[in-house]
Design a protein around this motif. Sequence first.
Motif, short mmCIF file in Angstrom:
data_model
loop_
_atom_site.label_atom_id
_atom_site.label_comp_id
_atom_site.label_asym_id
_atom_site.label_seq_id
_atom_site.Cartn_x
_atom_site.Cartn_y
_atom_site.Cartn_z
N GLY A 105 0.83 -1.21 0.00
CA GLY A 105 0.00 0.00 0.00
C GLY A 105 0.86 1.25 0.00
O GLY A 105 0.56 2.23 -0.69
N GLU A 106 1.95 1.21 0.78
CA GLU A 106 2.85 2.36 0.85
C GLU A 106 3.46 2.67 -0.52
O GLU A 106 3.70 3.83 -0.86
N TYR A 107 3.71 1.63 -1.31
CA TYR A 107 4.23 1.82 -2.67
C TYR A 107 3.29 2.73 -3.47
O TYR A 107 3.74 3.53 -4.29
N GLY A 108 2.00 2.60 -3.21
CA GLY A 108 1.03 3.42 -3.93
C GLY A 108 1.32 4.90 -3.79
O GLY A 108 1.30 5.65 -4.77
N ALA A 109 1.57 5.35 -2.55
CA ALA A 109 1.81 6.77 -2.31
C ALA A 109 3.22 7.19 -2.71
O ALA A 109 3.43 8.27 -3.25
N ARG A 110 4.21 6.33 -2.43
CA ARG A 110 5.62 6.70 -2.63
C ARG A 110 6.01 6.72 -4.11
O ARG A 110 6.76 7.58 -4.55
N VAL A 111 5.56 5.71 -4.86
CA VAL A 111 6.07 5.49 -6.21
C VAL A 111 4.96 5.60 -7.27
O VAL A 111 5.10 6.29 -8.28
N ALA A 112 3.87 4.86 -7.03
CA ALA A 112 2.89 4.66 -8.10
C ALA A 112 2.10 5.92 -8.42
O ALA A 112 1.92 6.28 -9.59
N LEU A 113 1.60 6.58 -7.40
CA LEU A 113 0.79 7.77 -7.67
C LEU A 113 1.61 8.86 -8.38
O LEU A 113 1.16 9.40 -9.40
N PRO A 114 2.83 9.18 -7.90
CA PRO A 114 3.61 10.18 -8.65
C PRO A 114 3.88 9.75 -10.10
O PRO A 114 3.86 10.59 -11.00
N ARG A 115 4.11 8.46 -10.32
CA ARG A 115 4.37 8.00 -11.69
C ARG A 115 3.14 8.21 -12.58
O ARG A 115 3.25 8.66 -13.72
N ILE A 116 1.98 7.90 -12.06
CA ILE A 116 0.75 8.07 -12.84
C ILE A 116 0.45 9.54 -13.10
O ILE A 116 0.10 9.93 -14.21
N VAL A 117 0.60 10.36 -12.06
CA VAL A 117 0.34 11.80 -12.24
C VAL A 117 1.31 12.39 -13.25
O VAL A 117 0.93 13.23 -14.09
N ARG A 118 2.56 11.94 -13.21
CA ARG A 118 3.55 12.45 -14.18
C ARG A 118 3.09 12.17 -15.61
O ARG A 118 3.14 13.03 -16.48
N LEU A 119 2.62 10.95 -15.84
CA LEU A 119 2.14 10.58 -17.18
C LEU A 119 0.94 11.45 -17.58
O LEU A 119 0.88 11.99 -18.69
N LEU A 120 -0.03 11.58 -16.68
CA LEU A 120 -1.23 12.36 -16.99
C LEU A 120 -0.88 13.82 -17.27
O LEU A 120 -1.40 14.42 -18.21
N ASP A 121 0.02 14.36 -16.46
CA ASP A 121 0.39 15.77 -16.64
C ASP A 121 1.15 15.97 -17.95
O ASP A 121 0.94 16.98 -18.65
N GLU A 122 2.02 15.04 -18.29
CA GLU A 122 2.74 15.15 -19.57
C GLU A 122 1.77 15.14 -20.75
O GLU A 122 1.98 15.82 -21.75
N GLU A 123 0.72 14.35 -20.62
CA GLU A 123 -0.25 14.22 -21.71
C GLU A 123 -1.39 15.24 -21.59
O GLU A 123 -2.31 15.23 -22.40
#
Length: 334
Positions: A105-123
């Motif tokens: 679950g901690e991976y979600g906040a530390r790694v996964a959410l920033p990775r997804i937001v980065r993709l969405l923001d780039e697009e």
Amino acid sequence: MIPKTTPRPSTDMQLLAPLILCLAAAACQALDAPAQAAPNPDEPWDWSDEYVHSVVNRVRAGRDLNPDSWPGGARVAVLLSLDVDNETISGLRTGTFSIGPLSQGEYGARVALPRIVRLLDEENIPATFFFPAWSLKLAPEQAEVINASGMHEIGVHGWIHELNTALDGPTEERLLRQAMDAIEEITGERPVGYRAPSWNHSPNTLDILLELGFLYESSLMADDRPYELLQNGQATGLVELPVEWILDDAPLFNPRGNSYMNPRDVMQVWIDEFDKAWDEGTMFLLTMHPHVSGHRSRIVALEGLIDHIQARGNVWFATHEDAARYVREQAGMD
Ligand SMILES: [Zn+2]
């Protein structure tokens, strides 16, 4: 005649054992307590017409709210949901937590959410992030990541991803109110959208949502298109943005489940769903979970889907809030 509340199981062990196996959000839904007790639950063939109608009419689909076209003349609205369950689904919700799953679950906040937001923001693609309050309280920096672009929405997904169908009405309402307060305290904005934990309603949920004045709700499955919710046959004025387990990453990405699929195959399911939505001129709403879809080998599914949607074109990417406001306006509900 229909009880307002659902009795709790006689012992915690009745819930505990199966929930230990509940590794993905989707799998948890089937373990929820029954929504309401029938007068003679072992003999449904003897139920009266009146009783069956009263059961199904408690919450039902009303008028279709799909507009003739979406903003800019777009053919289909694309709504991306991220249910940010993190540690709450890793055991906090059931009290059966252990350290290994909590770290996932901690991976979600530390790694996964920033990775997804980065993709969405780039697009330049807006999305809606539904939080159990505790996911945000444990890692409030997620709100800064999401809000940096100013184009995403934060909605509410319960207090601790509680089994709302197993709660009495006052408890369910108290938890939702305190979840709204906690999210507002961290983000500065009060959510206008509700997604039920595990996508189910108790007999009291709709009353609570109407009491709290939500703009929309997004947990039910009576259509592919937005629709108005009915309560006991009466229009409520509440917009439903429907979900579907087919359009959820959790059931098919559970590496220890028996329905695991390759992320590129999952992407193809999403693409087929999108293509039909485009053909029909309706809505495509996909739910992902950062701790599920934000892994390196899985985010390729979202990347590929976005590439496909952008290549097809004539779509409107929107937050759930913007979509709800638009369909309300088009339907003359304001
Ligand atoms: Zn969830």
